[in-house]
Design a protein around this motif. Structure first.
Motif, PDB file in Angstrom:
ATOM      1  N   PHE A   1       0.838  -1.193   0.000  1.00 48.92           N
ATOM      2  CA  PHE A   1       0.000   0.000   0.000  1.00 48.92           C
ATOM      3  C   PHE A   1       0.879   1.252   0.000  1.00 48.92           C
ATOM      4  O   PHE A   1       1.982   1.251   0.543  1.00 48.92           O
ATOM      5  CB  PHE A   1      -0.896   0.035   1.240  1.00 48.92           C
ATOM      6  CG  PHE A   1      -1.809  -1.147   1.365  1.00 48.92           C
ATOM      7  CD1 PHE A   1      -3.116  -1.077   0.911  1.00 48.92           C
ATOM      8  CD2 PHE A   1      -1.371  -2.337   1.941  1.00 48.92           C
ATOM      9  CE1 PHE A   1      -3.968  -2.175   1.028  1.00 48.92           C
ATOM     10  CE2 PHE A   1      -2.205  -3.426   2.058  1.00 48.92           C
ATOM     11  CZ  PHE A   1      -3.511  -3.342   1.597  1.00 48.92           C
TER      12      PHE A   1
ATOM     13  N   MET B   1       1.140  -1.487   6.986  1.00 51.17           N
ATOM     14  CA  MET B   1      -0.143  -0.789   6.889  1.00 51.17           C
ATOM     15  C   MET B   1      -1.092  -1.263   7.991  1.00 51.17           C
ATOM     16  O   MET B   1      -1.849  -0.461   8.540  1.00 51.17           O
ATOM     17  CB  MET B   1      -0.772  -1.005   5.512  1.00 51.17           C
ATOM     18  CG  MET B   1      -2.075  -0.224   5.320  1.00 51.17           C
ATOM     19  SD  MET B   1      -1.929   1.568   5.630  1.00 51.17           S
ATOM     20  CE  MET B   1      -1.312   2.122   4.044  1.00 51.17           C
TER      21      MET B   1
ATOM     22  N   PHE C   1      -1.503   8.426  10.365  1.00 49.30           N
ATOM     23  CA  PHE C   1      -0.440   8.073   9.429  1.00 49.30           C
ATOM     24  C   PHE C   1       0.802   8.914   9.705  1.00 49.30           C
ATOM     25  O   PHE C   1       1.930   8.400   9.750  1.00 49.30           O
ATOM     26  CB  PHE C   1      -0.927   8.281   7.997  1.00 49.30           C
ATOM     27  CG  PHE C   1       0.043   7.818   6.942  1.00 49.30           C
ATOM     28  CD1 PHE C   1       0.123   6.484   6.572  1.00 49.30           C
ATOM     29  CD2 PHE C   1       0.879   8.725   6.294  1.00 49.30           C
ATOM     30  CE1 PHE C   1       1.020   6.054   5.610  1.00 49.30           C
ATOM     31  CE2 PHE C   1       1.771   8.312   5.326  1.00 49.30           C
ATOM     32  CZ  PHE C   1       1.840   6.970   4.975  1.00 49.30           C
TER      33      PHE C   1
ATOM     34  N   VAL D   1      -5.255   6.237  -1.253  1.00 51.86           N
ATOM     35  CA  VAL D   1      -4.470   5.075  -0.831  1.00 51.86           C
ATOM     36  C   VAL D   1      -4.485   4.063  -1.969  1.00 51.86           C
ATOM     37  O   VAL D   1      -5.549   3.587  -2.375  1.00 51.86           O
ATOM     38  CB  VAL D   1      -5.037   4.433   0.449  1.00 51.86           C
ATOM     39  CG1 VAL D   1      -4.169   3.249   0.873  1.00 51.86           C
ATOM     40  CG2 VAL D   1      -5.111   5.461   1.570  1.00 51.86           C
TER      41      VAL D   1
ATOM     42  N   HIS E   1      -3.442   0.405  -3.622  1.00 49.89           N
ATOM     43  CA  HIS E   1      -3.187  -0.981  -3.212  1.00 49.89           C
ATOM     44  C   HIS E   1      -2.630  -1.742  -4.399  1.00 49.89           C
ATOM     45  O   HIS E   1      -3.279  -1.861  -5.430  1.00 49.89           O
ATOM     46  CB  HIS E   1      -4.498  -1.629  -2.735  1.00 49.89           C
ATOM     47  CG  HIS E   1      -4.332  -3.057  -2.309  1.00 49.89           C
ATOM     48  ND1 HIS E   1      -5.384  -3.960  -2.260  1.00 49.89           N
ATOM     49  CD2 HIS E   1      -3.235  -3.758  -1.903  1.00 49.89           C
ATOM     50  CE1 HIS E   1      -4.953  -5.126  -1.846  1.00 49.89           C
ATOM     51  NE2 HIS E   1      -3.650  -5.032  -1.625  1.00 49.89           N
TER      52      HIS E   1
END
Length: 584
Positions: free
Chosen positions: A254, A466, A560, A580, A582
């Motif tokens: 990620f 993550m 984060f 985000v 992936h």
């Protein structure tokens, strides 16, 4: 056994819930056209979701109890077999010992038999006239007889005990064999039931995820949120921080990409203004787009001089403005004019508000004591005395930044159709201009693409990393005795973000704390991001081993930035606009 009925009742209950989800609440004929009706459906589905969770929790406890009981029973059988084996060895050793005794016993019996046949007290009396000698012989023969009788009794008892032990061993072995058969059957049964229970849990998890997705869609319809759709975006100044690197990223990883990077999003986007100029917009068009509430006054009475930090007092128009290094001279003339007007207005407003001087860095606007020639000088001279003013005639606030990421606080969506729906990134002006900061994942220190990277060659996070971010969010929401001050980058003592070091939780420690706070995330199968009409990330939804986890954009950004390793960050202070990615 009470476990079986409880397990079966729970399985039936869970299966009924699964059937209810599948056929009653996801039937297309239940389409609703009322927002209030949709809200009622959400509430009802939330109740069913809670029921499913309440059913699943004791079911999992029963499964763990069964596993423990089977393991304990297996351990008991193993111990019993070990005891039986020890008894068998003991019996074998005793049989061997009795065999030796038996040989000795037979010798003694033969000897005694012979003596009895030969023995006669009259012979002893007749053969000796010494009373003492005769007494000794009689005592000796009596002692021999007593010893033989004692040995005979001992051997006989040992043989009887040995026979009893053999019988007990045989019975124990038969019993253990029966217990093993029974336990094997129960273990197989429970194995099948546990598999069914876990299958039901998986089905419930999938249906709950679908429920959450439906809820998010309803929420988006009610709040004006949109799924963040990524079209073609320019590469970042560091290729490894670009979306183009995704093809090379590790599998199942990620990365967090920011729209607009370091920007206050006020006023003009320099890259956006360049693209507007390239597409034929005039300086007036550009200024009206980014400063819609200001008016362009072309005969403003500007000051003659200005004091610049590190340089001193210099002529304003013919020295200071010629030394503004904010955009390249190679950019379009109409953009250069817009930049010159914005820089002029900004300097006048700052010094007219009680400031004795102006700084020469990005904190104000970049100035070098080396006046430019060429196109920039021409743009300054062509717009001499042109200033943006408010309704009261005062100089307007003309902030600007390299890249806004598609949205401006002063004028809304900075896209060709002023919309943030659908594939908006390919319509954003600073994306069309090729801004290297439009869509970038930040993992280096500072602005430079060659800054320190804390040993990371790219910004992509592993599953464990993550999951660790989500566990940090879980613990922050419900500390349950955890020390929130230890939610720091695990690398803080290697790459001292903030300059003070610390004592961060390790990934495993934070996972334990999350387990104490409701359950840790250990795997993530998917993620979706939505934004609202204010150009901000409204929600991030992760599909995890715990089911669907929904986090607001601001909370995710804050967590984060607190926990991400190295220099990974979302570099936005007053807003959060990110995506985000992936890599499957």
């Amino acid at each position: 056994m009470r476990t079986l009925p409880v397990l079966l009742v729970l399985l039936v209950f869970v299966s009924l819930l699964a059937w209810t989800f599948s056929y009653s609440y996801y039937n297309p004929t239940h389409a609703l056209d009322s927002v209030d009706a949709l809200q009622r459906e959400i509430d009802e589905l939330e109740k069913l979701k809670k029921l499913s969770e309440d059913a699943t929790t004791p079911l999992e406890a029963e499964v763990r109890n069964l596993d423990n009981r089977i393991r304990n029973a297996q351990a008991g059988i193993v111990q019993a077999r070990q005891d039986a084996e020890a008894l068998a060895v003991s019996i074998e050793e005793r049989e061997q010992e009795l065999g030796e005794y038996y040989v000795l016993f037979m010798e003694r019996v033969r000897s005694q038999y012979k003596q009895l046949r030969l023995y006669s007290p009259l012979v002893i009396v007749a053969g000796t006239f010494d009373a003492g000698e005769m007494s000794k012989r009689l005592a000796y023969h009596s002692s021999i007889r007593d010893q033989n009788e004692e040995l005979i009794t001992e051997v006989t008892m040992d043989i009887l005990q040995l026979e009893e032990d053999k019988k007990e061993l045989e019975e124990r072995q038969v019993l253990l064999a029966g217990l093993q058969v029974q336990l094997d059957a129960q273990a197989e049964f429970f194995k099948e039931e546990i598999a069914k229970a876990r299958e039901y849990q998986q089905v419930l998890g999938q249906q709950i995820a679908e429920l959450n997705a439906k809820q998010q869609a309803i929420l988006a319809a009610r709040t004006g949120s949109f799924k963040t759709s990524l079209g073609d975006v320019p590469l970042a100044d560091d290729f490894n921080a670009s979306i183009g690197f995704k093809a090379q990223a590790p599998s199942n990883s990620f990365a967090v990409f920011s729209f607009g990077a370091y920007t206050h999003r006020n006023g003009m986007s320099q890259y956006g203004a360049r693209e507007r100029a390239d597409q034929g917009q005039s300086v007036e068009d550009i200024l009206k787009a980014y400063y819609p509430d200001a008016t362009l006054k072309k005969d403003y009475d500007v000051m003659g001089q200005i004091t610049v930090d590190g340089t001193g007092t210099i002529p304003f128009e013919d020295h200071y403005l010629h030394g503004i290094y904010e955009v390249p001279e190679s950019w379009p003339p109409e953009l250069l004019k817009a930049q010159a007007i914005a820089a002029r207005t900004y300097a006048i407003r700052r010094t007219s508000n009680g400031q004795n001087s102006i700084c020469a860095t990005e904190a104000c606007q970049v100035f070098k004591n080396d006046p430019k020639k060429g196109d920039w000088k021409k743009a300054v001279e062509d717009t001499r005395r042109w200033v943006l003013v408010n309704d009261d005639g005062s100089p307007a606030l003309t902030q600007y930044a390299s890249t806004h990421g598609g949205y401006s606080n002063t004028s809304g969506w900075d896209t060709t159709d002023k919309s943030g729906e659908g594939d908006w990134t390919s319509r954003a002006w600073d994306s069309l201009a090729g801004s290297p900061w439009f869509y970038k994942s930040w993992y280096r220190s500072g602005y430079s693409s060659s800054g320190a990277n804390c040993g990371r060659s790219h910004p992509w996070l592993s599953q464990e990393e993550m999951s660790d971010i989500l566990n940090a969010w879980i613990v922050r929401k419900n500390p349950n005795g955890a020390d929130a001050g230890r939610i720091q980058p695990i690398t803080i003592n290697e790459c001292n973000v903030g300059g003070s070091g610390g004592n961060p939780y390790s990934i495993s420690e934070l996972r334990d704390k999350a387990n104490d706070s409701g359950g840790a995330v250990t795997s993530i199968s998917g993620v979706s991001v939505s934004h609202n009409n204010n150009g901000q990330t409204s929600q991030v939804v992760f599909q995890t081993n715990r089911g669907s986890i929904s986090i607001s954009g601001s909370e995710f950004k804050e967590t984060f930035n607190l926990r991400a390793p190295g220099y990974l960050r979302v570099p936005q202070s007053s807003f959060a606009f990110f995506n985000v990615e992936h890599k499957q």
